[in-house]
Design a protein around this motif. Sequence first.
Motif, PDB file in Angstrom:
ATOM      1  N   PHE A  40       0.815  -1.218   0.000  1.00  0.00           N
ATOM      2  CA  PHE A  40       0.000   0.000   0.000  1.00  0.00           C
ATOM      3  C   PHE A  40       0.852   1.274   0.000  1.00  0.00           C
ATOM      4  O   PHE A  40       0.625   2.170  -0.816  1.00  0.00           O
ATOM      5  N   PRO A  41       1.857   1.400   0.887  1.00  0.00           N
ATOM      6  CA  PRO A  41       2.691   2.607   0.830  1.00  0.00           C
ATOM      7  C   PRO A  41       3.488   2.716  -0.459  1.00  0.00           C
ATOM      8  O   PRO A  41       3.711   3.817  -0.952  1.00  0.00           O
ATOM      9  N   LEU A  42       3.929   1.579  -1.007  1.00  0.00           N
ATOM     10  CA  LEU A  42       4.663   1.620  -2.269  1.00  0.00           C
ATOM     11  C   LEU A  42       3.776   2.142  -3.390  1.00  0.00           C
ATOM     12  O   LEU A  42       4.193   2.998  -4.176  1.00  0.00           O
ATOM     13  N   GLY A  43       2.558   1.644  -3.469  1.00  0.00           N
ATOM     14  CA  GLY A  43       1.631   2.130  -4.495  1.00  0.00           C
ATOM     15  C   GLY A  43       1.320   3.604  -4.337  1.00  0.00           C
ATOM     16  O   GLY A  43       1.253   4.345  -5.317  1.00  0.00           O
ATOM     17  N   ALA A  44       1.152   4.041  -3.095  1.00  0.00           N
ATOM     18  CA  ALA A  44       0.887   5.458  -2.846  1.00  0.00           C
ATOM     19  C   ALA A  44       2.080   6.318  -3.239  1.00  0.00           C
ATOM     20  O   ALA A  44       1.914   7.406  -3.810  1.00  0.00           O
ATOM     21  N   ALA A  45       3.285   5.847  -2.948  1.00  0.00           N
ATOM     22  CA  ALA A  45       4.482   6.602  -3.305  1.00  0.00           C
ATOM     23  C   ALA A  45       4.658   6.693  -4.817  1.00  0.00           C
ATOM     24  O   ALA A  45       4.998   7.750  -5.351  1.00  0.00           O
ATOM     25  N   ILE A  46       4.418   5.580  -5.504  1.00  0.00           N
ATOM     26  CA  ILE A  46       4.524   5.593  -6.969  1.00  0.00           C
ATOM     27  C   ILE A  46       3.482   6.523  -7.570  1.00  0.00           C
ATOM     28  O   ILE A  46       3.780   7.332  -8.456  1.00  0.00           O
ATOM     29  N   TYR A  47       2.250   6.440  -7.069  1.00  0.00           N
ATOM     30  CA  TYR A  47       1.184   7.298  -7.594  1.00  0.00           C
ATOM     31  C   TYR A  47       1.517   8.771  -7.369  1.00  0.00           C
ATOM     32  O   TYR A  47       1.421   9.585  -8.286  1.00  0.00           O
ATOM     33  N   ALA A  48       1.928   9.105  -6.143  1.00  0.00           N
ATOM     34  CA  ALA A  48       2.215  10.506  -5.815  1.00  0.00           C
ATOM     35  C   ALA A  48       3.377  11.043  -6.643  1.00  0.00           C
ATOM     36  O   ALA A  48       3.325  12.175  -7.142  1.00  0.00           O
ATOM     37  N   SER A  49       4.421  10.240  -6.808  1.00  0.00           N
ATOM     38  CA  SER A  49       5.564  10.714  -7.583  1.00  0.00           C
ATOM     39  C   SER A  49       5.205  10.928  -9.046  1.00  0.00           C
ATOM     40  O   SER A  49       5.686  11.879  -9.677  1.00  0.00           O
ATOM     41  N   GLN A  50       4.345  10.080  -9.588  1.00  0.00           N
ATOM     42  CA  GLN A  50       3.954  10.231 -10.985  1.00  0.00           C
ATOM     43  C   GLN A  50       3.033  11.425 -11.203  1.00  0.00           C
ATOM     44  O   GLN A  50       3.141  12.117 -12.207  1.00  0.00           O
ATOM     45  N   VAL A  51       2.127  11.657 -10.263  1.00  0.00           N
ATOM     46  CA  VAL A  51       1.234  12.822 -10.386  1.00  0.00           C
ATOM     47  C   VAL A  51       2.024  14.116 -10.271  1.00  0.00           C
ATOM     48  O   VAL A  51       1.797  15.069 -11.025  1.00  0.00           O
ATOM     49  N   VAL A  52       2.986  14.159  -9.338  1.00  0.00           N
ATOM     50  CA  VAL A  52       3.825  15.353  -9.197  1.00  0.00           C
ATOM     51  C   VAL A  52       4.672  15.564 -10.446  1.00  0.00           C
ATOM     52  O   VAL A  52       4.906  16.696 -10.865  1.00  0.00           O
ATOM     53  N   ALA A  53       5.100  14.474 -11.084  1.00  0.00           N
ATOM     54  CA  ALA A  53       5.908  14.575 -12.300  1.00  0.00           C
ATOM     55  C   ALA A  53       5.082  14.987 -13.516  1.00  0.00           C
ATOM     56  O   ALA A  53       5.633  15.287 -14.557  1.00  0.00           O
TER      57      ALA A  53
END
Length: 79
Positions: A40-53
Amino acid sequence: MDIVLITTINEALLWSVMAIGVFIMYKILDIPGLSAEGVFPLGAAIYASQVVAGASPVVATTLAVVGGFCRFSGRFDSY
């Protein structure tokens, strides 16, 4: 005051999904693994980093799901 109550209920519902996943892993399947806590934290981190990018939410969600699958399958385990 209403927004605090709504936010609290929303967050509790989201965390309850993770708690049910951990319960199923430990008690029902009898697998003492920590993968459920890490996905769950890994998915959230990937999602957040991609949206910010600047990626679209659909692409970010797809990448987060793929990252979660790879983590759950044990490809990134170091032991």
